[in-house]
Design an enzyme around this catalytic site. Structure first.
Site, PDB file in Angstrom:
ATOM      1  N   HIS A   1       6.979   1.619   0.758  1.00  0.00           N
ATOM      2  CA  HIS A   1       6.221   1.435  -0.483  1.00  0.00           C
ATOM      3  C   HIS A   1       5.646   2.739  -1.019  1.00  0.00           C
ATOM      4  CE1 HIS A   1       5.513  -2.999   0.869  1.00  0.00           C
ATOM      5  NE2 HIS A   1       6.716  -2.825   0.347  1.00  0.00           N
TER       6      HIS A   1
ATOM      7  N   ASN B   1      -0.832  -9.353  15.634  1.00  0.00           N
ATOM      8  CA  ASN B   1      -1.727  -9.572  14.509  1.00  0.00           C
ATOM      9  C   ASN B   1      -3.047 -10.104  15.072  1.00  0.00           C
ATOM     10  OD1 ASN B   1      -2.854 -10.504  11.966  1.00  0.00           O
ATOM     11  ND2 ASN B   1      -0.779 -10.355  11.154  1.00  0.00           N
TER      12      ASN B   1
ATOM     13  N   VAL C   1       0.812   2.940   2.529  1.00  0.00           N
ATOM     14  CA  VAL C   1       0.954   4.126   1.657  1.00  0.00           C
ATOM     15  C   VAL C   1      -0.085   5.187   2.025  1.00  0.00           C
ATOM     16  CG1 VAL C   1       1.955   2.789  -0.234  1.00  0.00           C
ATOM     17  CG2 VAL C   1      -0.540   3.046  -0.124  1.00  0.00           C
TER      18      VAL C   1
ATOM     19  N   SER D   1       0.702  -9.419   6.895  1.00  0.00           N
ATOM     20  CA  SER D   1       0.566 -10.856   6.597  1.00  0.00           C
ATOM     21  C   SER D   1       1.941 -11.484   6.380  1.00  0.00           C
ATOM     22  CB  SER D   1      -0.297 -11.043   5.350  1.00  0.00           C
ATOM     23  OG  SER D   1       0.276 -10.321   4.266  1.00  0.00           O
TER      24      SER D   1
HETATM   25  C1  BV8 Z   1      10.723  -6.242  -5.263  1.00  0.00           C
HETATM   26  C2  BV8 Z   1       2.207  -0.216  -2.601  1.00  0.00           C
HETATM   27  C3  BV8 Z   1      12.726  -6.527  -6.401  1.00  0.00           C
HETATM   28  C4  BV8 Z   1       1.215  -0.239  -3.703  1.00  0.00           C
HETATM   29  C5  BV8 Z   1       2.753  -2.564  -2.150  1.00  0.00           C
HETATM   30  C6  BV8 Z   1       9.217 -14.340  -4.255  1.00  0.00           C
HETATM   31  C7  BV8 Z   1      10.197 -14.057  -3.322  1.00  0.00           C
HETATM   32  C8  BV8 Z   1      10.568 -12.751  -3.059  1.00  0.00           C
HETATM   33  C9  BV8 Z   1       9.948 -11.696  -3.709  1.00  0.00           C
HETATM   34  C10 BV8 Z   1       8.977 -12.017  -4.626  1.00  0.00           C
HETATM   35  C11 BV8 Z   1       8.616 -13.302  -4.920  1.00  0.00           C
HETATM   36  N1  BV8 Z   1       7.662 -13.258  -5.878  1.00  0.00           N
HETATM   37  C12 BV8 Z   1       7.403 -11.965  -6.197  1.00  0.00           C
HETATM   38  C13 BV8 Z   1       8.211 -11.231  -5.447  1.00  0.00           C
HETATM   39  C14 BV8 Z   1       8.288  -9.839  -5.438  1.00  0.00           C
HETATM   40  C15 BV8 Z   1       7.090  -9.179  -4.756  1.00  0.00           C
HETATM   41  C16 BV8 Z   1       6.414  -9.975  -3.677  1.00  0.00           C
HETATM   42  O1  BV8 Z   1       6.868  -9.992  -2.531  1.00  0.00           O
HETATM   43  N2  BV8 Z   1       5.288 -10.596  -4.031  1.00  0.00           N
HETATM   44  C17 BV8 Z   1       4.548 -11.348  -3.040  1.00  0.00           C
HETATM   45  C18 BV8 Z   1       3.066 -11.169  -3.284  1.00  0.00           C
HETATM   46  C19 BV8 Z   1       5.014 -12.802  -3.136  1.00  0.00           C
HETATM   47  N3  BV8 Z   1       7.666  -8.013  -4.163  1.00  0.00           N
HETATM   48  C20 BV8 Z   1       7.891  -6.963  -4.955  1.00  0.00           C
HETATM   49  O2  BV8 Z   1       7.604  -6.909  -6.139  1.00  0.00           O
HETATM   50  C21 BV8 Z   1       8.581  -5.799  -4.276  1.00  0.00           C
HETATM   51  N4  BV8 Z   1       9.694  -5.418  -5.080  1.00  0.00           N
HETATM   52  O3  BV8 Z   1      10.760  -7.365  -4.836  1.00  0.00           O
HETATM   53  O4  BV8 Z   1      11.708  -5.667  -6.016  1.00  0.00           O
HETATM   54  C22 BV8 Z   1      12.306  -6.998  -7.752  1.00  0.00           C
HETATM   55  C23 BV8 Z   1      12.491  -6.151  -8.811  1.00  0.00           C
HETATM   56  C24 BV8 Z   1      12.155  -6.598 -10.087  1.00  0.00           C
HETATM   57  C25 BV8 Z   1      11.604  -7.881 -10.270  1.00  0.00           C
HETATM   58  C26 BV8 Z   1      11.355  -8.716  -9.155  1.00  0.00           C
HETATM   59  C27 BV8 Z   1      11.710  -8.277  -7.885  1.00  0.00           C
HETATM   60  C28 BV8 Z   1       7.635  -4.610  -4.176  1.00  0.00           C
HETATM   61  C29 BV8 Z   1       6.526  -4.932  -3.226  1.00  0.00           C
HETATM   62  C30 BV8 Z   1       5.738  -3.659  -2.943  1.00  0.00           C
HETATM   63  C31 BV8 Z   1       4.353  -3.785  -3.535  1.00  0.00           C
HETATM   64  N5  BV8 Z   1       3.573  -2.601  -3.153  1.00  0.00           N
HETATM   65  N6  BV8 Z   1       2.083  -1.442  -1.811  1.00  0.00           N
HETATM   66  C32 BV8 Z   1      -0.183  -0.122  -3.179  1.00  0.00           C
HETATM   67  O5  BV8 Z   1      -0.402  -0.123  -1.949  1.00  0.00           O
HETATM   68  O6  BV8 Z   1      -1.077  -0.013  -4.025  1.00  0.00           O
HETATM   69  S1  BV8 Z   1       2.582  -3.948  -1.199  1.00  0.00           S
HETATM   70  C33 BV8 Z   1       1.041  -3.988  -0.471  1.00  0.00           C
HETATM   71  O7  BV8 Z   1       1.039  -5.178   0.283  1.00  0.00           O
HETATM   72  C34 BV8 Z   1       0.739  -2.908   0.540  1.00  0.00           C
HETATM   73  O8  BV8 Z   1       1.790  -1.990   0.755  1.00  0.00           O
HETATM   74  C35 BV8 Z   1       0.546  -3.725   1.810  1.00  0.00           C
HETATM   75  O9  BV8 Z   1       0.834  -3.010   2.937  1.00  0.00           O
HETATM   76  C36 BV8 Z   1       1.529  -4.760   1.521  1.00  0.00           C
HETATM   77  C37 BV8 Z   1       1.703  -5.941   2.338  1.00  0.00           C
HETATM   78  O10 BV8 Z   1       0.477  -6.396   2.730  1.00  0.00           O
HETATM   79  P1  BV8 Z   1       0.127  -6.208   4.293  1.00  0.00           P
HETATM   80  O11 BV8 Z   1       0.488  -4.832   4.695  1.00  0.00           O
HETATM   81  O12 BV8 Z   1       0.741  -7.318   5.044  1.00  0.00           O
HETATM   82  O13 BV8 Z   1      -1.407  -6.277   4.237  1.00  0.00           O
HETATM   83  P2  BV8 Z   1      -2.254  -7.600   4.080  1.00  0.00           P
HETATM   84  O14 BV8 Z   1      -3.614  -7.180   3.632  1.00  0.00           O
HETATM   85  O15 BV8 Z   1      -1.482  -8.614   3.290  1.00  0.00           O
HETATM   86  O16 BV8 Z   1      -2.337  -8.185   5.564  1.00  0.00           O
HETATM   87  C38 BV8 Z   1      -2.982  -7.430   6.554  1.00  0.00           C
HETATM   88  C39 BV8 Z   1      -2.599  -8.094   7.858  1.00  0.00           C
HETATM   89  O17 BV8 Z   1      -3.179  -7.346   8.924  1.00  0.00           O
HETATM   90  C40 BV8 Z   1      -3.122  -9.521   7.986  1.00  0.00           C
HETATM   91  O18 BV8 Z   1      -2.094 -10.343   8.518  1.00  0.00           O
HETATM   92  C41 BV8 Z   1      -4.274  -9.387   8.984  1.00  0.00           C
HETATM   93  O19 BV8 Z   1      -4.405 -10.553   9.802  1.00  0.00           O
HETATM   94  C42 BV8 Z   1      -3.776  -8.228   9.826  1.00  0.00           C
HETATM   95  N7  BV8 Z   1      -4.820  -7.443  10.500  1.00  0.00           N
HETATM   96  C43 BV8 Z   1      -6.056  -7.115  10.032  1.00  0.00           C
HETATM   97  N8  BV8 Z   1      -6.700  -6.332  10.951  1.00  0.00           N
HETATM   98  C44 BV8 Z   1      -5.828  -6.157  11.986  1.00  0.00           C
HETATM   99  C45 BV8 Z   1      -4.643  -6.857  11.704  1.00  0.00           C
HETATM  100  N9  BV8 Z   1      -3.602  -6.872  12.548  1.00  0.00           N
HETATM  101  C46 BV8 Z   1      -3.727  -6.182  13.695  1.00  0.00           C
HETATM  102  N10 BV8 Z   1      -4.832  -5.490  14.037  1.00  0.00           N
HETATM  103  C47 BV8 Z   1      -5.894  -5.455  13.206  1.00  0.00           C
HETATM  104  N11 BV8 Z   1      -7.000  -4.762  13.573  1.00  0.00           N
END
Ligand code: BV8
Ligand code: ZN
Length: 240
Positions: free
Chosen positions: A119, A213, A103, A189
């Site tokens: 997002h 990654n 974002v 992730s």
């Molecule tokens: C939805 C905006 C339908 C806000 C964000 C079970 C199954 C399926 C779905 C779900 C479930 N349980 C819950 C859900 C729904 C939920 C979900 O997926 N939860 C997860 C935690 C289980 N999803 C939702 O709610 C989505 N909507 O499903 O709608 C619905 C409707 C009603 C009721 C239920 C469902 C909405 C999800 C959107 C949330 N908003 N962002 C904000 O930013 O404040 S998500 C947020 O996480 C960010 O956008 C972020 O980008 C995103 C994902 O995280 P990553 O980008 O992967 O970042 P992360 O820190 O995790 O990882 C970083 C990675 O980079 C690591 O792997 C690291 O190793 C790597 N890295 C680090 N440095 C480097 C690198 N790689 C390369 N080079 C480097 N230098």
């Protein structure tokens, strides 16, 4: 980092490419990822707890301040070589779609034109009550301003946990994943869905799917190739 010749060849010849990025591509710009311990004031809050409508209802000022803090971090950051390499790739590939979970707007600042923001964006706002888009020339630091239309609370135009993704963005992303021949999944992730389903949709539609990654995660062993190196170093090398 040794990049397999087969991938270099695919990058040279691919005509339909889709990319999904996560917070990891912004890490080398100094923007903390979602699951890093947030520095300072925010170390004690779980981002997934703050990024939700319930959190905003319960404590709008805290959530608003968290986003004001993140906007300041991003404004002080600059696109890194990984962002720039992806903007360069877009100029070379006839059918290229950049899909991001981020974002922070750094892909556009790096020159990427066709960015699908799954997002939302920290620097856009809408009303929490009537959903009207709200223009803020200066966003207040400590509390959400009132909606000019209905007086309700203004919120960041991002997708919170439990909220649906913008349908146009999601449909564009799925269509790109289904038609591409090469899918790059970079700096995510692979935990948050439905975004994390995109590399699997691409692969099951016949694409060659690659993860970039710094460490194995939820996508490990589920794609065709996993390259572990910082994206800011690896992506420029991939583009040569
Ligand atoms: C939805 C905006 C339908 C806000 C964000 C079970 C199954 C399926 C779905 C779900 C479930 N349980 C819950 C859900 C729904 C939920 C979900 O997926 N939860 C997860 C935690 C289980 N999803 C939702 O709610 C989505 N909507 O499903 O709608 C619905 C409707 C009603 C009721 C239920 C469902 C909405 C999800 C959107 C949330 N908003 N962002 C904000 O930013 O404040 S998500 C947020 O996480 C960010 O956008 C972020 O980008 C995103 C994902 O995280 P990553 O980008 O992967 O970042 P992360 O820190 O995790 O990882 C970083 C990675 O980079 C690591 O792997 C690291 O190793 C790597 N890295 C680090 N440095 C480097 C690198 N790689 C390369 N080079 C480097 N230098
Ligand atoms: Zn309103």
């Amino acid at each position: 980092m040794q990049i397999p010749d087969s991938l270099i060849e695919r990058m040279r010849t691919a005509r339909r490419v889709a990319v999904l990025t996560g917070a990891g591509v912004s890490a080398e710009s100094g923007v903390p990822t979602f699951r890093d311990a947030q520095t300072g004031l925010w170390a004690r809050y779980d981002p997934a707890e703050l990024a939700s409508p319930d959190a905003f209802r319960a404590n709008p000022n805290l959530v608003w301040q968290w986003y004001a803090y993140r906007r300041a971090l991003v404004e002080a950051a600059a696109p890194n070589p990984g962002h720039l390499a992806l903007a360069d790739l877009e100029r070379r590939i006839e059918d290229f779609t950049l899909i991001t979970q981020n974002v922070d707007g750094l892909h556009r600042r790096a020159g990427s034109q066709n960015v699908v923001e799954l997002h939302g964006n920290l620097f856009r706002y809408r009303c929490f009550h009537c959903a009207a888009p709200v223009e803020l020339t200066i966003a207040p630091q400590d509390a959400p301003p009132p909606c000019p239309r209905c007086g309700g609370l203004v919120r960041p135009d991002v997708v919170w946990f439990g909220e649906w993704l913008p349908s146009q963005a999601w449909q564009t992303a799925v269509a790109a994943a289904e038609r591409c021949e090469l899918f790059l999944c970079i700096g995510t992730s692979g935990v948050v869905r439905p975004a994390a389903d995109l590399p699997l949709i691409a692969r099951s539609s016949g694409a060659y799917a690659v993860e970039i990654n710094i460490a194995p995660g939820a996508l490990d062993d589920r794609l065709d190739l996993h390259l572990y190196a910082p994206s800011g170093q690896l992506l420029p090398a991939l583009m040569t």
